[in-house]
Scaffold this motif. Structure first.
Motif, PDB file in Angstrom:
ATOM      1  N   UNK A 159       0.831  -1.201   0.000  1.00  0.00           N
ATOM      2  CA  UNK A 159       0.000   0.000   0.000  1.00  0.00           C
ATOM      3  C   UNK A 159       0.873   1.261   0.000  1.00  0.00           C
ATOM      4  N   UNK A 160       1.964   1.243   0.753  1.00  0.00           N
ATOM      5  CA  UNK A 160       2.884   2.376   0.778  1.00  0.00           C
ATOM      6  C   UNK A 160       3.502   2.582  -0.604  1.00  0.00           C
ATOM      7  N   UNK A 161       3.996   1.497  -1.196  1.00  0.00           N
ATOM      8  CA  UNK A 161       4.643   1.616  -2.498  1.00  0.00           C
ATOM      9  C   UNK A 161       3.649   1.997  -3.590  1.00  0.00           C
ATOM     10  N   UNK A 162       2.432   1.457  -3.502  1.00  0.00           N
ATOM     11  CA  UNK A 162       1.425   1.746  -4.524  1.00  0.00           C
ATOM     12  C   UNK A 162       0.932   3.183  -4.446  1.00  0.00           C
ATOM     13  N   UNK A 163       1.318   3.903  -3.401  1.00  0.00           N
ATOM     14  CA  UNK A 163       0.980   5.323  -3.297  1.00  0.00           C
ATOM     15  C   UNK A 163       2.018   6.197  -3.997  1.00  0.00           C
ATOM     16  N   UNK A 164       3.097   5.586  -4.477  1.00  0.00           N
ATOM     17  CA  UNK A 164       4.128   6.304  -5.240  1.00  0.00           C
ATOM     18  C   UNK A 164       3.671   6.415  -6.689  1.00  0.00           C
ATOM     19  N   UNK A 165       3.841   7.568  -7.324  1.00  0.00           N
ATOM     20  CA  UNK A 165       3.330   7.735  -8.695  1.00  0.00           C
ATOM     21  C   UNK A 165       3.992   6.849  -9.738  1.00  0.00           C
ATOM     22  N   UNK A 166       5.116   6.211  -9.399  1.00  0.00           N
ATOM     23  CA  UNK A 166       5.791   5.354 -10.380  1.00  0.00           C
ATOM     24  C   UNK A 166       5.477   3.878 -10.187  1.00  0.00           C
ATOM     25  N   UNK A 167       4.676   3.547  -9.168  1.00  0.00           N
ATOM     26  CA  UNK A 167       4.471   2.136  -8.819  1.00  0.00           C
ATOM     27  C   UNK A 167       2.986   1.814  -8.782  1.00  0.00           C
ATOM     28  N   UNK A 168       2.623   0.701  -9.395  1.00  0.00           N
ATOM     29  CA  UNK A 168       1.240   0.233  -9.361  1.00  0.00           C
ATOM     30  C   UNK A 168       1.146  -1.025  -8.505  1.00  0.00           C
ATOM     31  N   UNK A 169       0.202  -1.049  -7.583  1.00  0.00           N
ATOM     32  CA  UNK A 169      -0.068  -2.271  -6.831  1.00  0.00           C
ATOM     33  C   UNK A 169      -1.019  -3.152  -7.624  1.00  0.00           C
ATOM     34  N   UNK A 170      -0.730  -4.420  -7.707  1.00  0.00           N
ATOM     35  CA  UNK A 170      -1.633  -5.340  -8.426  1.00  0.00           C
ATOM     36  C   UNK A 170      -2.278  -6.284  -7.414  1.00  0.00           C
ATOM     37  N   UNK A 171      -1.662  -7.422  -7.180  1.00  0.00           N
ATOM     38  CA  UNK A 171      -2.224  -8.399  -6.257  1.00  0.00           C
ATOM     39  C   UNK A 171      -1.192  -9.502  -6.068  1.00  0.00           C
ATOM     40  N   UNK A 172      -1.584 -10.571  -5.411  1.00  0.00           N
ATOM     41  CA  UNK A 172      -0.710 -11.739  -5.270  1.00  0.00           C
ATOM     42  C   UNK A 172      -0.807 -12.530  -6.570  1.00  0.00           C
ATOM     43  N   UNK A 173       0.113 -12.285  -7.469  1.00  0.00           N
ATOM     44  CA  UNK A 173       0.054 -12.894  -8.798  1.00  0.00           C
ATOM     45  C   UNK A 173       0.576 -14.329  -8.751  1.00  0.00           C
ATOM     46  N   UNK A 174      -0.067 -15.247  -9.455  1.00  0.00           N
ATOM     47  CA  UNK A 174       0.335 -16.654  -9.380  1.00  0.00           C
ATOM     48  C   UNK A 174       1.393 -17.055 -10.397  1.00  0.00           C
ATOM     49  N   UNK A 175       1.803 -16.140 -11.261  1.00  0.00           N
ATOM     50  CA  UNK A 175       2.504 -16.539 -12.480  1.00  0.00           C
ATOM     51  C   UNK A 175       3.917 -17.069 -12.249  1.00  0.00           C
ATOM     52  N   UNK A 176       4.631 -16.539 -11.262  1.00  0.00           N
ATOM     53  CA  UNK A 176       5.971 -17.064 -11.022  1.00  0.00           C
ATOM     54  C   UNK A 176       5.892 -18.481 -10.469  1.00  0.00           C
ATOM     55  N   UNK A 177       4.923 -18.724  -9.608  1.00  0.00           N
ATOM     56  CA  UNK A 177       4.748 -20.088  -9.093  1.00  0.00           C
ATOM     57  C   UNK A 177       4.357 -21.067 -10.178  1.00  0.00           C
ATOM     58  N   UNK A 178       3.490 -20.628 -11.098  1.00  0.00           N
ATOM     59  CA  UNK A 178       3.097 -21.490 -12.217  1.00  0.00           C
ATOM     60  C   UNK A 178       4.308 -21.807 -13.088  1.00  0.00           C
ATOM     61  N   UNK A 179       5.105 -20.776 -13.387  1.00  0.00           N
ATOM     62  CA  UNK A 179       6.298 -20.977 -14.207  1.00  0.00           C
ATOM     63  C   UNK A 179       7.266 -21.937 -13.529  1.00  0.00           C
TER      64      UNK A 179
END
Length: 656
Positions: free
Chosen positions: A426-446
């Motif tokens: 939440x802190x980082x996603x408040x920075x204008x250069x950073x977007x918060x997404x979610x707990x992405x599963x893609x690295x685990x799938x890979x």
């Protein structure tokens, strides 16, 4: 040319007025034949004149008490007149007389769904599955699948599919067993094969969409779902899956809107109310979430998911009256899943009330049920660590430096659940250069796909393949990046297990290890009932062993890939937020922005259990909350060993 009776029956579906005219003529011509009177009654009901149909059907039911279709029509007419209890009784009578009367089962299913009677709905679905199968053995397996008795269904289906490998329904049901066992790739293969044999099957296409969603592949799930929605845009099951896919992709406002529409359309269905509550909570609509959870509880007081959802808001949402209700429920006979959630809900209420001893007892009871439900087998953490250290040596990583995709966009936030990672996001996603997404599963799938290739697969990969892996991860994550910012956050905590792979395929990515006092982090995880995953959290001893495994894994990469991981201590962040945020942003190569200190004003959707907490300014009250439960945390302290005190240590592990 068909006879008048057949023409009248055929006209019922789309020309009920024609059916009425023909039936009236036949009633006059053939007064002793009950069939024209049944057609006439059905036509009248379809024309909105159930009050006129009812006397005809009542007379027929008295004259022919064993006629299943008469009972079916009588049930529908009573339903049209809002005489619901009588309607359900007649529909039940119809299927007792003829267990293969599909339209009656369909009516029962639809009415049960609207009323929120899940048990009755499931019974009707099982009967329809048996009827539709068209084969006794397959029909039995279909019933078992609907009833979620996959262990009994699987051997029947395996035998059937060996004999008939191209049978669409057999393939579809076998895929359902695979989904239940989390074999999503196998399920997708089976369903695509089934669809090639029956391309017009909506049921198979829907199951394919559901299997893709269950495997956390929302984009292809939406693609599979699109033709179904186009053909039937008001279908509740399709819209429910659409909302779930939108939520998985981060479109929480869209998901909440669909759930709100479904809740309005089906006001008596508690499952839809719960879904709406979950969506409203994620979207930051706290009061709407509470109201929806309360509505679900009113509709189904024994429903554990609504009680736990309300308790899990972590804002003291449960009252003294709720505590009494929860105790009463636990004293009654409950299914294990409902009991598990209600144990956790009562434990949360008792914790809020300062009754640590009772709260711990109920947390432990809930955790015991969760261990059974998730059938968790203890993992061999030393073997996992040894494999990581043997594979990702300094020499291995140095020889492949720069092989991966050099895009610096990803920021991985790793650690244990309940360690402060949502706050950092939440802190980082408040920075204008950073977007918060979610707990992405893609690295685990890979990682899972690479591991499936055997121990040599990673070592054998060349620069082109390694770069393609990184590009594939970024392509999968792209749909979650809605704001066009330079960087995005992947907050899957268990990605600490994949630090080596991240370093290999995305060498410019940043990895932030959010670390919290082990007793605080582990106990906070123990008292949390997670939606999925984190099965290690339901045993204090295993929690301690998992924490040590996590520390050892991160410490290995401190030596194997210096500078790859930035460790942020949650306690330090609470004590001096600005200092820690400045250091974190410096590691990320970004300038300080004051908005990061006003993170609680960020109205982005938050999907984790900390959603309510990160919408408030930082507070210290939770740091030592675990100490109230310390007398019962002996197994955790013992499992942590020396890491209970030296958890802050970031020095690398000694060489192998």
């Amino acid at each position: 040319m068909t006879n008048p009776l057949d023409r009248a029956a055929a006209a019922l579906a789309d020309q009920p007025a024609v059916a009425e005219r023909l039936a009236r003529m036949l009633v006059t011509q053939q007064p002793g034949d009950p069939r024209p009177r049944l057609i006439l009654a059905s036509a009248l009901r379809r024309l909105g004149r159930a009050d006129q149909a009812l006397p005809l059907l009542s007379d027929l039911a008295r004259a022919f008490p064993q006629a299943a279709r008469t009972r079916y029509e009588l049930g529908l007419s009573l339903a049209a007149l809002s005489r619901d209890r009588e309607a359900d009784r007649e529909l039940d009578h119809a299927v007792r007389l003829d267990p293969n009367l599909g339209p009656a089962w369909e009516a029962i299913e639809q009415r049960a769904f609207a009323a929120g009677d899940g048990q009755r709905e499931r019974r009707a679905q099982a009967a329809l599955a048996r009827i539709d199968a068209g084969d006794p053995e397959l029909g039995r397996a279909a019933e078992l699948v609907v009833l979620e008795r996959f262990g009994e269904a699987e051997p029947l289906l395996r035998r059937f599919c060996l004999a008939q490998p191209d049978h669409p329904e057999g393939l579809r049901l076998m895929a359902a067993c695979q989904v239940a066992a989390r074999g999503f790739a196998a399920a997708e293969t089976l369903l695509n094969h089934a669809l090639s044999r029956a391309p017009g099957s909506r049921r198979i296409r829907f199951d394919l969409a559901h299997a893709l969603f269950a495997g956390r592949r929302a984009e292809p799930a939406l693609a599979a779902l699109a033709p179904l929605l186009e053909a039937d845009p008001d279908n509740a099951a399709y819209r429910n899956l659409l909302a779930a896919c939108l939520g998985l992709l981060g479109d929480d406002r869209g998901a909440e809107a669909i759930n709100a529409e479904l809740a309005a359309a089906f006001p008596h269905n508690p499952r839809i109310a719960v879904n709406h509550a979950h969506a409203a909570r994620t979207a930051g609509e706290r009061e709407r979430a509470i109201a929806a959870y309360r509505r679900a509880i009113a509709l189904h007081p024994r429903g554990g998911e609504a009680w736990w959802g309300l308790a899990n808001l972590k804002v003291g949402a449960l009252t003294t009256e709720d505590e009494t209700s929860l105790r009463t429920l636990l004293a009654a006979d409950l299914p294990d899943d409902e009991r598990m959630r209600i144990e956790y809900a009562l434990a949360r209420r008792l914790e809020d009330a300062g009754k640590a001893d009772e709260a711990m007892d109920h947390y432990a009871r809930g955790a015991a049920l969760a261990r059974t439900r998730f059938a968790y087998g203890q993992r061999d953490y030393p073997a996992e660590l040894a494999a990581t250290r043997t594979t990702f040596t300094p020499a291995f990583l140095a020889a492949r430096a720069g092989w991966g995709c050099l895009d610096p966009a990803p920021i991985f936030v790793v650690g244990l659940p309940r360690s402060g990672s949502t706050l950092v996001e939440q802190i980082l996603a408040s920075h204008p250069a950073i977007e918060g997404t979610m707990e992405l599963p893609y690295m685990g799938i890979l990682a899972g796909e690479i591991e499936a290739g055997g121990p040599a697969a990673l070592a054998a990969a060349g620069p082109t393949e390694v770069r393609a892996w990184g590009e594939r991860y970024l392509a999968s994550a792209k749909i979650h990046r809605r704001l066009g910012r330079t960087h995005f956050i992947d907050k899957m905590p268990n990605n600490f297990r994949h630090i080596g792979l991240i370093r290999l395929v995305l060498p410019q990515a940043r990895i932030v290890d959010v670390r919290r006092h082990p007793m605080a982090a582990c106990f906070s995880g123990f008292k949390q009932l997670f939606a999925e995953g984190q099965e290690f959290s339901y045993d204090l001893g295993d929690l301690g062993r998992y924490y040590r495994h996590y520390l050892a894994t991160v410490r290995h990469f401190v030596g194997a890939a210096p500078g790859a991981v930035h460790t942020l201590l949650y306690e330090d962040l609470i004590e001096d937020t600005e200092r820690e945020v400045r250091q974190l942003l410096a590691y990320l190569g970004l300038p300080f922005d004051p908005a990061c200190l006003r993170f609680f004003e960020n109205d982005r959707a938050v999907r984790t259990v900390s959603s309510e907490q990160v919408r408030q300014p930082i507070y210290r009250s939770g740091l030592d909350h675990w100490r109230a439960f310390e007398p019962w945390l002996g197994p955790l302290a013992e499992a942590l060993g020396e890491d209970r005190t030296n958890w802050r240590e970031t020095a690398p592990l000694p060489p192998l």
